[in-house]
Write an enzyme that holds these catalytic residues in place. Structure first.
Site, mmCIF file in Angstrom:
data_model
loop_
_atom_site.group_PDB
_atom_site.id
_atom_site.type_symbol
_atom_site.label_atom_id
_atom_site.label_comp_id
_atom_site.label_asym_id
_atom_site.label_seq_id
_atom_site.Cartn_x
_atom_site.Cartn_y
_atom_site.Cartn_z
ATOM 1 N N GLU A 75 0.854 -1.184 0.000
ATOM 2 C CA GLU A 75 0.000 0.000 0.000
ATOM 3 C C GLU A 75 0.896 1.242 0.000
ATOM 4 O O GLU A 75 1.846 1.288 0.777
ATOM 5 C CB GLU A 75 -0.913 0.038 1.237
ATOM 6 C CG GLU A 75 -1.906 1.190 1.149
ATOM 7 C CD GLU A 75 -2.922 1.221 2.305
ATOM 8 O OE1 GLU A 75 -2.829 0.400 3.223
ATOM 9 O OE2 GLU A 75 -3.811 2.077 2.242
ATOM 10 N N ALA A 118 1.539 -0.101 10.815
ATOM 11 C CA ALA A 118 1.275 -1.490 10.489
ATOM 12 C C ALA A 118 0.446 -1.551 9.208
ATOM 13 O O ALA A 118 -0.068 -0.529 8.750
ATOM 14 C CB ALA A 118 0.527 -2.180 11.617
ATOM 15 N N GLU A 138 -2.459 -3.957 6.871
ATOM 16 C CA GLU A 138 -3.528 -4.949 6.987
ATOM 17 C C GLU A 138 -3.563 -6.009 5.890
ATOM 18 O O GLU A 138 -4.639 -6.552 5.607
ATOM 19 C CB GLU A 138 -4.873 -4.211 6.997
ATOM 20 C CG GLU A 138 -5.283 -3.559 5.647
ATOM 21 C CD GLU A 138 -4.952 -2.075 5.538
ATOM 22 O OE1 GLU A 138 -4.025 -1.617 6.227
ATOM 23 O OE2 GLU A 138 -5.596 -1.373 4.738
ATOM 24 N N GLU A 186 -5.763 -2.902 12.482
ATOM 25 C CA GLU A 186 -5.388 -3.736 11.324
ATOM 26 C C GLU A 186 -6.327 -4.936 11.215
ATOM 27 O O GLU A 186 -6.732 -5.328 10.125
ATOM 28 C CB GLU A 186 -3.937 -4.207 11.437
ATOM 29 C CG GLU A 186 -2.911 -3.095 11.613
ATOM 30 C CD GLU A 186 -3.033 -1.951 10.620
ATOM 31 O OE1 GLU A 186 -3.471 -2.182 9.477
ATOM 32 O OE2 GLU A 186 -2.704 -0.807 11.003
ATOM 33 N N HIS A 208 -9.614 -3.980 9.668
ATOM 34 C CA HIS A 208 -9.533 -3.756 8.223
ATOM 35 C C HIS A 208 -9.955 -5.008 7.427
ATOM 36 O O HIS A 208 -10.295 -4.893 6.252
ATOM 37 C CB HIS A 208 -8.104 -3.412 7.813
ATOM 38 C CG HIS A 208 -7.806 -1.941 7.746
ATOM 39 N ND1 HIS A 208 -8.656 -1.027 7.168
ATOM 40 C CD2 HIS A 208 -6.713 -1.222 8.155
ATOM 41 C CE1 HIS A 208 -8.099 0.187 7.235
ATOM 42 N NE2 HIS A 208 -6.935 0.095 7.832
ATOM 43 N N GLU A 248 -10.107 3.995 5.939
ATOM 44 C CA GLU A 248 -9.324 4.453 7.093
ATOM 45 C C GLU A 248 -10.190 5.174 8.131
ATOM 46 O O GLU A 248 -10.085 4.901 9.319
ATOM 47 C CB GLU A 248 -8.152 5.320 6.642
ATOM 48 C CG GLU A 248 -7.104 4.574 5.798
ATOM 49 C CD GLU A 248 -6.537 3.349 6.484
ATOM 50 O OE1 GLU A 248 -6.737 3.173 7.704
ATOM 51 O OE2 GLU A 248 -5.889 2.538 5.787
HETATM 52 N N1 TRP Z 1 -3.238 0.938 5.694
HETATM 53 C C1 TRP Z 1 -2.313 1.081 6.779
HETATM 54 C C2 TRP Z 1 -3.117 1.319 8.016
HETATM 55 O O1 TRP Z 1 -3.932 2.165 8.094
HETATM 56 C C3 TRP Z 1 -1.364 2.194 6.677
HETATM 57 C C4 TRP Z 1 -0.419 2.263 5.547
HETATM 58 C C5 TRP Z 1 -0.575 2.876 4.375
HETATM 59 C C6 TRP Z 1 0.908 1.883 5.571
HETATM 60 N N2 TRP Z 1 0.585 2.884 3.658
HETATM 61 C C7 TRP Z 1 1.498 2.298 4.374
HETATM 62 C C8 TRP Z 1 1.651 1.207 6.492
HETATM 63 C C9 TRP Z 1 2.832 2.121 4.140
HETATM 64 C C10 TRP Z 1 2.973 1.019 6.240
HETATM 65 C C11 TRP Z 1 3.572 1.469 5.075
HETATM 66 O O2 TRP Z 1 -3.026 0.685 8.976
HETATM 67 ZN ZN ZN Z 2 -5.780 1.687 8.427
#
Ligand code: TRP
Ligand code: ZN
Length: 883
Positions: free
Chosen positions: A130, A271, A273, A307, A310, A329
């Site tokens: 992500e 972190a 997910e 996480e 999610h 989010e």
């Molecule tokens: N989706 C993750 C969360 O909200 C966060 C996230 C987005 C992330 N980009 C990232 C985590 C890059 C680590 C590295 O928990």
């Molecule tokens: Zn998140």
């Protein structure tokens, strides 16, 4: 001076330009041949034309920092004339309506310092996809509305990488010859590429299991570095409580037979997910009372929950495009907030969330990077993982929850899953499900998704003794934000009560309503720019308790006098409103002293209120600690134009000293009582709350400036058996130049030198000391043998802590803090643009300061922008920051 144009790498993407994908991918077979020097990735994509995606014959694939080895379409090798590569795009021509495409790429995880895609951390391979990291692994339509079923084969050296993990279920393992082995994983749930994950390393595994309500057994595994097995109990426990809670509250069960968490040392955020294989910053996995504070315990629990949640809000139903990021989010933060409220104290959690919103989101919303929770354009999506998307996004969900009520909200959630399970959808689809399930019209409410900026509410209450009415006048002000000059009035839920002189809630009978059913507290829907609410049968002049529970993410101008605020601070039964009245009252006193240079900061009557709180045994200690915490320097700066960081620091310090001296005996007595209340390893909510109050008390005692208080803190530092106690003592001493501080810091360093997560705390303490000379010390610490620009946690601990946690030194009048930050951003940008970009914000807030500071901050932004080869991440924020 040479001007470099960074624009070519920074292209704007617009929500309005969204088009559905031309082709869909149904299955992805990935093969990782993990080898030193170069890893070969073979991806076999089975795809077909998207019925709703137009007739173009070109398949667009994203790819970044890849070496293309081969491309084979339906068994035929594609020659150079069959595709085009331009920048990060590969366009494959003449693609038939159904196809099998094999893509072979070579990548070098060892050299990947951006920590996106496949990279190495402490000898293990791991991924972060992500938002757009998958394109650094293979050429792929790397957009969340392309959902596929993944099968992943990992092959690596068996001795160095005994553990091979990916999403879903393990289907096969075996010997691959030459000391190598392999594993095959299959994830039956279609998912976007950003949820793909793989890990290869030599890791210890902690196992447990969870039985779902429907009776399925889920295997739970946490993977950590060998030697850290004993630090995972809180993570496992938090995971199990999260699973139970999501079943109880939302009826949502886990859907695979296996759930894994892997801890890694190098990680850009908290972190991630990934389906069935969450990857965590080790900071949010490893904890015991000796090395982690109570605050760390709480954050870890919240992130594990986030996480895990999610899996439904994000994974089963995902985002159509990245403009919809808050769909997953905001909703997931709302869910983790509710979880924490149920596990601990609802009032204290609400205050903590409001504090965060004010300290971090309000400044964002009033600055040059302000954006709606559903942005309309961006350059770099990584820059949009913001407090606005997350925290304001959660507040918007909370307002829907409050407007609909718990039951209808749950029906809305059920309908949302019924309609959209397995789909990639928009924020609009969520709102529509809520609307359809409840029958509540959310038409005007939708403006919260498109309008940026923090609304302000100006309120005044008048009482008419002869008519026995109280009239509440409300005006909403919607300040202009970048790209949004004129705004429409919003629907703002304003929760309120009217208190009588004894602090009791009076019945709230709106004109035309029945007296018998008048509630004690109610939510007014403010929908006009100016509106009046008239309450009847109000005999005595009431004091309004407003924005109870922080019912909307707005700035409230209550029109109350200091006396009325102090009254609420002493009597309001709503925890948020009570705390907020105190903060507002304190802000008034602190800023007035800052502006006229007074030495005495707090009024005598406020001290009386403090004394009462200190001796009130019925108050929850964690809440008492919130009540007695002064507004932070950056929050105070938000209310002062221009902000004077030196004056703010001076009055805050003076006020702390006043409290420490005036209440020395009561503080001392409370300290002694709390010291005996709980065992150091008691991690119950009550024990943690009691320690939070004890830390606050110690801080005030030391701030009082007496030698015996320093001795007390020094003793606590040296005798501490838990990190909470140890950090509380160090923090109390950290703002005072004394031998006790020097000795305690040195002892801490020597004890924890080889424990990275604890050493980070030492770096932060050094960076956050308000003492003069801190910047030179921070500069020297960049040379500390344990400092490393490649480790995000360490960068945040030292540089991040200095620029965000030490306003008085960062804003030093000579501009040294600013140019230090510019240097570090430039340096980091070459290594890890995401981490560099996250440090830019403080420089973009220049408008709030005096002219001299404004000029210096802008000069720093301009200097950064002149760097050749600057990343799109930093370019976007700096460009916006210059305004
Ligand atoms: N989706 C993750 C969360 O909200 C966060 C996230 C987005 C992330 N980009 C990232 C985590 C890059 C680590 C590295 O928990
Ligand atoms: Zn998140």
């Amino acid at each position: 001076m040479e001007r470099v144009d960074n624009a070519p790498r920074a292209k704007v993407k617009n929500l309005a330009d969204y088009t559905p994908p031309t082709f869909l991918i149904d299955t992805v077979d990935l093969d990782f041949d993990l080898r030193d020097g170069e890893t070969i990735v073979t991806a076999v994509l089975k795809g077909r034309r998207n019925p709703g995606g137009g007739s173009a014959g070109t398949l667009e694939l994203d790819g970044q920092d890849l070496r293309l080895v081969s491309l084979t379409l339906n068994g035929v090798s594609v020659g150079a004339d069959g595709y085009e590569i331009a920048g990060d795009r590969l366009s494959l021509k003449a693609v038939p309506d159904a196809f099998t495409l094999e893509v072979v790429t070579a990548i070098v995880p060892e050299k990947n310092t951006a920590l996106e895609g496949l990279y190495m951390s402490e000898g293990m391979y791991c991924t972060q996809c992500e938002a757009e990291g998958f394109r650094r692994i293979t050429y792929f339509p790397d957009r969340p509305d392309v959902m596929a079923v993944y099968t992943t084969r990992l092959e690596a050296d068996a001795a160095r990488f005994p553990v091979l993990l990916s999403n879903g279920n393990l289907t096969e393992t075996g010997d691959a010859g030459e000391g190598r082995h392999f594993a095959v994983w299959h994830d039956p749930f279609p998912k976007p590429s950003y949820l793909f994950a793989a890990v290869a390393g030599d890791l210890a595994c902690i196992s447990d299991s969870f039985r779902t309500t429907s009776g399925r057994d889920v295997a739970l595994r946490i993977y950590v570095e060998h030697g850290n097995e004993h630090l995972c109990a809180h993570t496992m426990d938090s995971l199990k409580r999260s699973m139970r809670w999501d079943e109880d509250v939302f009826g949502l069960e886990y859907d695979l037979d296996l759930f894994m968490i892997v801890a890694v040392g190098h990680f850009n955020m908290g972190a991630m997910e990934n389906k069935g294989l969450n990857i965590f910053n080790s900071k949010f996995v490893l904890a015991d009372p000796e090395t982690a504070t109570d605050g760390d315990y709480e954050r870890l629990e919240g992130i594990v929950a986030h996480e895990y949640f999610h899996n439904w809000t994000g994974n089963r139903v995902t985002c159509r495009d990245w403009f919809q990021l808050s769909l997953k989010e905001g909703l997931t933060v709302f869910r983790d907030q509710e979880f924490t409220s149920d596990m601990h104290s609802r009032g204290v959690k609400r205050v903590a969330d409001a504090r965060l919103l004010r300290a971090a989101q309000f400044p964002e919303d009033s600055g040059p990077t302000a954006h709606p929770i559903r942005p309309e354009s961006y350059v770099e999506i990584n820059n949009f993982y913001t407090v606005t998307i997350y925290e304001k996004g959660a507040e918007v969900i909370r307002m829907i929850y409050n407007l609909l009520g718990a039951e209808s909200f749950r029906q809305g959630m059920d309908l949302y899953f019924e309609r959209h399970d397995g789909q990639a959808v928009r924020c609009e689809d969520f709102v529509a499900a809520m609307e359809d399930a409840s029958g509540v019209d959310l038409g005007q409410f939708r403006l919260w998704y498109s309008q940026s900026g923090t609304p302000e509410l100006e309120v005044s209450l008048s009482h008419d003794a002869s008519a026995k009415t109280a009239t509440l006048k409300v005006r909403q002000i919607l300040p202009p934000t970048p790209g949004q000059r004129d705004k429409k009035p919003m629907l703002i839920p304003l929760s309120m009560a009217l208190l009588d002189p004894a602090g009791r809630e009076m019945p709230l009978q709106l004109r035309g309503e029945n007296a018998e059913t008048a509630p004690a507290s109610r939510v007014l829907s403010v929908i006009e720019q100016e509106q009046e609410f008239v309450f009847e049968n109000v005999e005595t002049p009431p004091i309004p308790s407003l924005l109870r529970g922080f019912s909307a993410p707005v700035k409230l101008h209550s029109g109350l006098s200091g006396d009325e605020e102090r009254f609420l601070f002493q009597h309001d039964s709503d925890p948020f409103a009570r705390w907020d009245a105190g903060q507002s009252y304190l802000t008034r006193m602190l800023l007035s002293a800052a502006m006229d240079g007074r030495e005495t900061v707090l009024e005598a009557t406020f001290h009386d209120a403090v004394a009462e709180i200190l001796r009130d045994p019925s108050l929850e200690p964690a809440f008492a600690a919130e009540l007695l915490t002064l507004p932070g320097e950056s929050v105070l700066a938000e209310s002062m134009r221009p902000a004077d960081p030196d004056a703010i620091h001076r009055v805050r310090r003076a006020a702390r000293k006043e409290i420490g001296l005036k209440h020395a005996d009561a503080l001392q007595a409370l300290y002694e009582r709390l010291a005996k209340a709980y065992a150091a390893d008691d991690m119950s909510t009550a024990a943690m709350g009691s320690r939070a109050l004890k830390a606050l008390v110690l801080g005030y005692l030391v701030a009082g400036g007496e030698a015996d208080a320093r001795a007390l803190a020094a003793r606590q530092a040296s005798e501490a058996v838990s990190m909470t106690e140890s950090m509380a003592a160090l923090q109390a001493l950290n703002g005072t130049d004394c031998p006790e501080r020097t000795a305690a810091l040195a002892a801490f360093h020597d004890r924890w030198e080889n424990a990275p997560l604890v050493l980070d705390k030492w770096f932060s303490l050094r960076a956050m000391s308000s003492l003069p000379g801190t910047l030179s010390e921070v500069e020297a610490l960049l040379q500390h043998p344990k400092f490393d620009f490649g480790t995000p946690n360490r960068v945040r601990a030292l540089i991040g802590a200095f620029v965000s946690g030490n306003p008085v030194q960062f804003h030093a009048a000579d501009g040294s803090g600013y140019s230090f930050l510019a240097d570090q951003i430039i340096k980091l940008d070459g290594l890890n643009p995401q981490i560099a970009a996250r440090l830019v914000a403080p420089l973009t807030r220049w408008k709030k300061y005096d002219e001299a500071r404004q000029r210096m901050m802008r000069e720093c932004l301009e200097r950064i922008l002149r760097q050749p080869g600057l990343s799109p991440d930093v370019t976007e924020l700096v460009t916006k920051g210059l305004g």
